[in-house]
Design a protein around this motif. Structure first.
Motif, PDB file in Angstrom:
ATOM      1  N   CYS A  94       0.842  -1.208   0.000  1.00  0.00           N
ATOM      2  CA  CYS A  94       0.000   0.000   0.000  1.00  0.00           C
ATOM      3  C   CYS A  94       0.876   1.257   0.000  1.00  0.00           C
ATOM      4  O   CYS A  94       1.650   1.484   0.926  1.00  0.00           O
ATOM      5  N   PRO A  95       0.745   2.109  -1.002  1.00  0.00           N
ATOM      6  CA  PRO A  95       1.627   3.277  -1.103  1.00  0.00           C
ATOM      7  C   PRO A  95       1.233   4.421  -0.170  1.00  0.00           C
ATOM      8  O   PRO A  95       1.996   5.365  -0.003  1.00  0.00           O
ATOM      9  N   THR A  96       0.045   4.362   0.410  1.00  0.00           N
ATOM     10  CA  THR A  96      -0.423   5.494   1.219  1.00  0.00           C
ATOM     11  C   THR A  96      -0.559   5.151   2.701  1.00  0.00           C
ATOM     12  O   THR A  96      -1.078   5.961   3.473  1.00  0.00           O
ATOM     13  N   ASP A  97      -0.126   3.963   3.085  1.00  0.00           N
ATOM     14  CA  ASP A  97      -0.296   3.497   4.472  1.00  0.00           C
ATOM     15  C   ASP A  97      -1.759   3.485   4.904  1.00  0.00           C
ATOM     16  O   ASP A  97      -2.073   3.696   6.079  1.00  0.00           O
ATOM     17  N   ALA A  98      -2.646   3.242   3.949  1.00  0.00           N
ATOM     18  CA  ALA A  98      -4.069   3.188   4.294  1.00  0.00           C
ATOM     19  C   ALA A  98      -4.433   1.868   4.964  1.00  0.00           C
ATOM     20  O   ALA A  98      -5.399   1.800   5.714  1.00  0.00           O
ATOM     21  N   ARG A  99      -3.668   0.823   4.680  1.00  0.00           N
ATOM     22  CA  ARG A  99      -3.994  -0.506   5.214  1.00  0.00           C
ATOM     23  C   ARG A  99      -3.160  -0.802   6.449  1.00  0.00           C
ATOM     24  O   ARG A  99      -1.983  -0.434   6.540  1.00  0.00           O
ATOM     25  N   GLN A 100      -3.764  -1.535   7.340  1.00  0.00           N
ATOM     26  CA  GLN A 100      -3.112  -1.830   8.612  1.00  0.00           C
ATOM     27  C   GLN A 100      -3.643  -3.174   9.112  1.00  0.00           C
ATOM     28  O   GLN A 100      -4.821  -3.494   8.917  1.00  0.00           O
ATOM     29  N   ILE A 101      -2.791  -3.957   9.762  1.00  0.00           N
ATOM     30  CA  ILE A 101      -3.243  -5.172  10.436  1.00  0.00           C
ATOM     31  C   ILE A 101      -3.450  -4.832  11.902  1.00  0.00           C
ATOM     32  O   ILE A 101      -2.544  -4.303  12.558  1.00  0.00           O
ATOM     33  N   VAL A 102      -4.631  -5.124  12.414  1.00  0.00           N
ATOM     34  CA  VAL A 102      -4.911  -4.913  13.838  1.00  0.00           C
ATOM     35  C   VAL A 102      -5.067  -6.274  14.489  1.00  0.00           C
ATOM     36  O   VAL A 102      -5.937  -7.057  14.113  1.00  0.00           O
ATOM     37  N   GLY A 103      -4.226  -6.540  15.460  1.00  0.00           N
ATOM     38  CA  GLY A 103      -4.300  -7.798  16.190  1.00  0.00           C
ATOM     39  C   GLY A 103      -3.320  -8.827  15.668  1.00  0.00           C
ATOM     40  O   GLY A 103      -3.070  -8.914  14.471  1.00  0.00           O
ATOM     41  N   ALA A 104      -2.750  -9.563  16.602  1.00  0.00           N
ATOM     42  CA  ALA A 104      -1.816 -10.625  16.243  1.00  0.00           C
ATOM     43  C   ALA A 104      -1.977 -11.758  17.245  1.00  0.00           C
ATOM     44  O   ALA A 104      -2.349 -11.542  18.402  1.00  0.00           O
ATOM     45  N   THR A 105      -1.687 -12.987  16.775  1.00  0.00           N
ATOM     46  CA  THR A 105      -1.691 -14.114  17.689  1.00  0.00           C
ATOM     47  C   THR A 105      -0.393 -14.099  18.478  1.00  0.00           C
ATOM     48  O   THR A 105       0.688 -13.996  17.894  1.00  0.00           O
ATOM     49  N   MET A 106      -0.493 -14.174  19.791  1.00  0.00           N
ATOM     50  CA  MET A 106       0.703 -14.175  20.640  1.00  0.00           C
ATOM     51  C   MET A 106       0.573 -15.274  21.692  1.00  0.00           C
ATOM     52  O   MET A 106      -0.526 -15.555  22.180  1.00  0.00           O
ATOM     53  N   THR A 107       1.693 -15.866  22.036  1.00  0.00           N
ATOM     54  CA  THR A 107       1.700 -16.831  23.134  1.00  0.00           C
ATOM     55  C   THR A 107       1.798 -16.074  24.461  1.00  0.00           C
ATOM     56  O   THR A 107       2.130 -14.878  24.496  1.00  0.00           O
ATOM     57  N   VAL A 108       1.547 -16.797  25.532  1.00  0.00           N
ATOM     58  CA  VAL A 108       1.686 -16.194  26.860  1.00  0.00           C
ATOM     59  C   VAL A 108       3.118 -15.695  27.059  1.00  0.00           C
ATOM     60  O   VAL A 108       3.341 -14.586  27.560  1.00  0.00           O
ATOM     61  N   ALA A 109       4.081 -16.489  26.632  1.00  0.00           N
ATOM     62  CA  ALA A 109       5.484 -16.098  26.799  1.00  0.00           C
ATOM     63  C   ALA A 109       5.800 -14.826  26.019  1.00  0.00           C
ATOM     64  O   ALA A 109       6.540 -13.948  26.489  1.00  0.00           O
ATOM     65  N   GLU A 110       5.226 -14.698  24.823  1.00  0.00           N
ATOM     66  CA  GLU A 110       5.475 -13.492  24.018  1.00  0.00           C
ATOM     67  C   GLU A 110       4.863 -12.254  24.673  1.00  0.00           C
ATOM     68  O   GLU A 110       5.468 -11.178  24.679  1.00  0.00           O
ATOM     69  N   VAL A 111       3.669 -12.405  25.221  1.00  0.00           N
ATOM     70  CA  VAL A 111       3.053 -11.257  25.893  1.00  0.00           C
ATOM     71  C   VAL A 111       3.877 -10.874  27.129  1.00  0.00           C
ATOM     72  O   VAL A 111       4.139  -9.689  27.364  1.00  0.00           O
ATOM     73  N   MET A 112       4.292 -11.868  27.892  1.00  0.00           N
ATOM     74  CA  MET A 112       5.079 -11.566  29.105  1.00  0.00           C
ATOM     75  C   MET A 112       6.401 -10.892  28.729  1.00  0.00           C
ATOM     76  O   MET A 112       6.865  -9.985  29.423  1.00  0.00           O
ATOM     77  N   ALA A 113       6.989 -11.310  27.620  1.00  0.00           N
ATOM     78  CA  ALA A 113       8.219 -10.652  27.163  1.00  0.00           C
ATOM     79  C   ALA A 113       7.932  -9.207  26.798  1.00  0.00           C
ATOM     80  O   ALA A 113       8.732  -8.300  27.081  1.00  0.00           O
ATOM     81  N   GLY A 114       6.778  -8.960  26.185  1.00  0.00           N
ATOM     82  CA  GLY A 114       6.390  -7.592  25.853  1.00  0.00           C
ATOM     83  C   GLY A 114       6.132  -6.760  27.091  1.00  0.00           C
ATOM     84  O   GLY A 114       6.467  -5.571  27.138  1.00  0.00           O
ATOM     85  N   VAL A 115       5.549  -7.377  28.087  1.00  0.00           N
ATOM     86  CA  VAL A 115       5.280  -6.661  29.347  1.00  0.00           C
ATOM     87  C   VAL A 115       6.593  -6.239  30.013  1.00  0.00           C
ATOM     88  O   VAL A 115       6.714  -5.136  30.552  1.00  0.00           O
ATOM     89  N   LEU A 116       7.565  -7.115  29.955  1.00  0.00           N
ATOM     90  CA  LEU A 116       8.837  -6.848  30.645  1.00  0.00           C
ATOM     91  C   LEU A 116       9.847  -6.141  29.746  1.00  0.00           C
ATOM     92  O   LEU A 116      10.963  -5.851  30.195  1.00  0.00           O
ATOM     93  N   ALA A 117       9.484  -5.850  28.513  1.00  0.00           N
ATOM     94  CA  ALA A 117      10.443  -5.282  27.553  1.00  0.00           C
ATOM     95  C   ALA A 117      10.906  -3.893  27.963  1.00  0.00           C
ATOM     96  O   ALA A 117      10.267  -3.203  28.753  1.00  0.00           O
TER      97      ALA A 117
END
Ligand code: SF4
Ligand code: SF4
Length: 312
Positions: A94-117
């Motif tokens: 997309c040349p205008t940044d009109a499109r976006q992905i909202v939401g991703a599948t994450m494991t518990v470990a990935e979320v905890m890593a994000g919390v502690l990042a």
């Protein structure tokens, strides 16, 4: 390994509980509130969102899509609801940044890593699970709360209260604080403005009052929904009967969700309503105080523009 759908992880919030919070936005919500400032978070799976104001209808996204499901100017949900794999090729093209992905599948470990990042969390900081509605993903939420408890992190769950009682009970044993979003007592208005009955929500607030010692009730003050004296007095008297309520936070409706909503197919149905003026907010808080409930106006503490600002 338990995983779930996450819209965003936001660091340093001062509006989602005591202290400085890391807020984890879980995807999916059973309500359809007219004033929702994050409609792209309501679906239970990841989705492609298109900002029509930016879309040039060039068709680059259609050309780039290996599954043949991209439509110029239109968003859609991912698997299992559609054949979109969320590969991101259309977003990259997309040349205008009109499109976006909202939401991703994450494991518990990935979320905890994000919390502690990055800077991690200080001793008096905490983690708030919000949404959407976090109780839409019960095993994921309980696993995340257990992970926080193992690390000694203070936790809060921000819920709309529209969930089976047994799920609420399971989460109550693991969360240090509840932020309970109450809308209005008038059953017909609640149904019209949110798409669901308030019977279960009110019953769950009574249940939590018996189960949990720390509740903060959050009330979005919305024109036409709950800003009349009779409704506010009724809400104040109802909340005063719930043990465990430490605080009522009034969140002024403001059309800050318009920009986010433009990226959703639904649009914001309250976009033209004026936000409540400071005297109106103070008068509303006064009705709760008169009923013996501690009440604050969240916008007054935070400043304009921060209230209800879900990150995407
Ligand atoms: S994310 Fe991938 S599969 Fe989905 S619409 Fe875009 S290009 Fe197609
Ligand atoms: S590539 Fe972007 S600008 Fe072009 S049609 Fe698709 S969403 Fe619109």
């Amino acid at each position: 390994m338990i995983s779930g759908y996450v819209s965003n992880i936001r660091k340093g919030s001062t509006e989602d509980g005591p202290g400085r919070r890391t807020t984890v936005f879980l995807k999916g919500c059973p309500l359809d509130c007219w004033w929702c400032d994050h409609p792209a978070g309501a679906g239970p799976v990841s989705e492609i969102v298109v900002n029509p104001a930016r879309c040039a209808r060039c068709g680059e996204c259609v050309t780039a899509c290996p599954e043949g499901v991209a439509v110029a100017g239109q968003g859609h949900r991912g698997r299992p609801e559609t054949h979109c794999t969320m590969c991101g090729a259309c977003v990259d093209a997309c040349p205008t940044d009109a499109r976006q992905i909202v939401g991703a599948t994450m494991t518990v470990a990935e979320v905890m890593a994000g919390v502690l990042a990055k800077d991690g969390l200080a001793a008096d900081d905490g983690v708030t699970f919000s949404g959407g509605e976090p109780l839409m993903q019960p095993p994921f939420l309980t696993a995340l709360l257990s992970g926080c408890r193992e690390l000694g992190l203070h936790t809060a769950v921000d819920t709309c209260g529209f969930a089976p009682a047994e799920q609420l009970q399971a989460v109550a044993a693991l969360s240090d604080l509840f932020l309970f979003d109450l809308k209005c007592l008038d059953a017909a208005r609640h149904q019209a403005y949110t798409g669901v009955s308030n019977a279960l929500i009110l019953e769950n607030l009574r249940l939590l009052g018996r189960l949990h010692a720390r509740l903060w009730v959050r009330l979005p003050l919305v024109p036409g929904l709950n800003d009349d004296p009779a409704e506010l007095t009724g809400l104040a008297q109802f909340v005063a009967t719930i043990p465990g309520v430490e605080l009522v936070q009034l969140l002024p409706y403001r059309p800050s969700g318009v920009q986010a909503s433009r990226r959703s197919p639904e649009g914001n149905r309250l976009a033209t309503a004026a936000p409540p003026a400071p005297p109106t907010l103070e008068a509303a808080a006064g009705r709760f105080r008169a009923a013996g409930v501690t009440a604050t106006v969240l916008g007054a503490e935070l400043g304009v523009g921060e209230v209800g600002a879900h990150g995407l």
